[in-house]
Each structure stands twice: as C-alpha cells, then as structure tokens.
Design a protein around this motif. Structure first.
Motif: not given
Ligand code: M6R
Length: 371
Positions: A62-65, A109-111, A114, A160-162, A246, A249
């Motif tokens: 999702c999103g940045t990932s 996924s960073q976290s 998700t 919050v921004a990746s 970015k 957001q």
């Molecule tokens: O933790 P994740 O990488 O799965 O999160 C996915 C998105 O919610 C995340 O990349 C979001 O788009 C960024 N925080 C935006 O900067």
C-alpha cells in the motif's frame, strides 16, 4: 530524538546514506580489489530456487511501499525473466484476484502491520503461493506470517511520512533481482555494474542531499500553489507517484503523479501557464521520449521544473526558461533512489512553509491497522 533537525521527517531524509548502508551491510559481497561479487540474502537462501521457478511474481503493498515495489519492478523483470504484476493490497482483496500455487507473492510493508497487506497475505497463503515479506519491523505480523523474507534494517521511522524505508525497500528489491539473476552469465556485466553502483549509493545520496537549499528555494516559490503535476516514466514513473504522494500527504497541496506516456490521453488538458509541473528526465532509455514530453509541455506554456542528470541542464532546457534539479547519475534501476531524495526535501519544505504538521499530517496514522 531530533538532534540538530527540526522535524523527524527532515532527520530521516538526511539519514538515508546511513540507512542504505545498513540495508546493504553483509548482503553486498565484495571480492578482490573491492570488485562486486554477489548478493547474500540469508532469509531467502533456501527459497531462491523456488522463486526462480515461479510462473509469476506479485508485489503487494500500500502507499509508499507499493511505489517502492513499482520502482524496482523493471529490474526484477529484466534480471529474473519472470513476469511481475503489481497489486495494491486493498484492490487485490476487493477483486479477489487470482493467485496460484506457482506464484511468488512478495509483501512490501515498512511496519509489517498494515491491515490490507496482512489480509492479502492470508489470502495468498490460502491460495498456495510462496509468500515473501519485505518489512522494516522484526517480529511484525507480516514478517511472522510469510514463509521467508528480507528485513530492511533501515532503523525506525518516526514521522508518518515514509522516507528512508522507501529508498531501502527499492535497494532490497534490486538486491533480490540480482540474487534471482545470479545464475545467468549473459547478465553478469550488467549485474556487476549495478552492484558497483549499489556500493557507491550512500555517497551519491549524500551528494544529492546537498540540494537541500535549492529545494527550499523551490518550495518557497511553490508554497501558494493549488496543485502540482509530476511526470515520470519507466524507472521513474514510481518516482512521480511517490513525489505526489509525499507532497499531498504532508504539505496538503494537491499533487498528481502521471506516467508521461499517458499525457495525451487526458492530463495534457490541465496544462497552461499557471500550473507547476515537475518533469523527471534523468538519463536512461526513456530520455528522448521525456525530452519530447518536455517540449510538448513547453509548447503549452507549462511552468516546468526539470529533474535531469548532472551536466544535462543545457540539453534539457536550452531556452533556460525552466527550473532545473540536477542529480548525480547511477545505474538506471538505482536512479529512483537518487531522484526521490530532492523531492522528499521539496515536500518537507513545502509543508513547513505552508505551516502544516510535518510529522503528524492530519487524518493519517503511521500504521494503518484497520480497513
Ligand atoms: O507500513 P506500510 O509500509 O505497510 O504502510 C503502507 C502505507 O500506509 C505507507 O507506506 C504510507 O503510504 C506512507 N506512510 C506514506 O508516506
């Protein structure tokens, strides 16, 4: 702690030479005379053969990932020879898209928490696919739930921004492509060139961070705009999407990332002398096409900001009537890592000038754990 920085986002952008070094440590193997030798991805070593035999690779995020996987997709296709499809996790679930036993599904996924990505993982597992995780969080639900994986080792992201996770995700997927292709003699030279540039990447990112002041000046010029268009293609289509993500957001300015090849199918109607447009036109196989896009936008009086390779300013903007962002050149598949850095800085400075909360943008959470 923010140290000498005013915001976490700013700190994490500037940490990228170090986060990339950590991501590559112990994985990018050097031989004699510091020549590139190979890639070692411990978490995948028992699964590489299976991945090489896959009928298809799916990247899911999702999103940045998602954008990071999109940036690295071409090199995975090139070096593995396996078709790659891209899936936004929620859309895959909405469609209940087909996934087969012969597929490798890679969850980015960073976290690692998700909700949509996690649910897509359960779905892919129940369909028998090999599931690979690329996360920044050891012990996260996605790291635990996948059959194998790679940790980013980028260090924690607080705002919050990746930012640094994005560049590390691309670096990890490029390393995965190199590992998948390392049984092919015909791509040996290309792989060596990519590995050499990976090795030099942290110092190139350090160089591009010197554009901070330039990006701040650009942000000051753009701060009152309603909207920003970003045109990219090929390796840098994802850069356009990620820049727009970015900007909207954190600075709450409308921004749209557009694949330049689609310009005449709609977006061109938006172009006039008022709307600022970033054209990403660094040197790669698409350069001539991007030059022609630039000319067509200019013919419609577009207010252009051109991102080009160092030394190309004259060529990309002969009439000197556009603003230029010059960046160092690296192998095409690594260029998105360099190109996004000044655009992250632009989003950051725009937000500060516009007076919004950089680290906690309105309505957003760092980790989206509900659907
Ligand atoms: O933790 P994740 O990488 O799965 O999160 C996915 C998105 O919610 C995340 O990349 C979001 O788009 C960024 N925080 C935006 O900067």
């Amino acid at each position: 702690r923010k140290g000498n920085f005013e915001h976490f986002m700013q700190k994490k952008i500037h940490e990228q030479p170090d986060s990339l070094t950590m991501t590559m440590r112990g994985r990018l193997i050097r031989g004699r005379e510091q020549k590139a030798k190979g890639i070692l991805l411990g978490g995948l070593k028992d699964h590489l053969k299976t991945i090489r035999r896959s009928r298809r690779i799916l990247f899911i995020g999702c999103g940045t990932s998602y954008n990071a996987a999109l940036a690295a997709r071409p090199v995975v296709e090139e070096l593995s020879g396996i078709p790659v499809t891209m899936e936004i996790a929620s859309d895959l679930l909405d469609r209940q898209g087909p996934i087969y036993r012969e597929d490798t599904a890679i969850f980015v996924s960073q976290s690692g928490e998700t909700a949509d990505t996690l649910q897509a993982l359960e779905y892919a597992k129940s369909n028998g696919a090999l599931c690979v995780g690329i996360t920044n969080t050891v012990g996260s639900a996605i790291a635990r739930g996948t059959h194998c994986g790679i940790h980013l080792n980028a260090g924690c992201e607080i705002g919050v921004a990746s930012t640094k996770a994005y560049t590390s995700q691309i670096a990890v997927i490029v390393m995965l492509a190199l590992a998948l292709g390392d049984d092919s003699l015909s791509t040996q030279q290309r792989r060596n060139a990519i590995m050499d540039d990976l090795y030099n990447l942290p110092s190139k990112v350090r160089d591009v961070l010197k554009l901070d002041k330039h990006m701040k000046e650009l942000a000051a010029l753009l701060m009152d705009e309603q909207s920003l268009l970003v045109f990219g293609r090929g390796y840098n289509y994802a850069t356009a999407l990620e820049c727009a993500l970015k900007v909207k957001q954190v600075s709450l300015m409308h921004a749209e990332g557009i694949v330049a090849g689609d310009m005449k199918h709609g977006p061109l109607a938006l172009v006039d002398e008022t709307i600022p447009i970033i054209v990403i036109a660094t040197r790669d196989a698409c350069l001539n096409k991007q030059q022609s896009v630039r000319q067509q936008l200019k013919a419609r009086k577009g207010r252009l900001i051109v991102m080009c390779t160092e030394g190309d300013a004259e060529f990309m903007c002969p009439d000197r009537r556009c603003r230029i962002i010059e960046v160092p050149k690296v192998q095409d598949c690594l260029q998105p890592i360099i190109n996004i850095v000044p655009l992250q800085l632009l989003a950051y400075h725009l937000t500060v000038f516009r007076g919004f909360n950089v680290d906690q943008p309105r309505n957003l959470a760092k980790s989206v754990t509900t659907q």
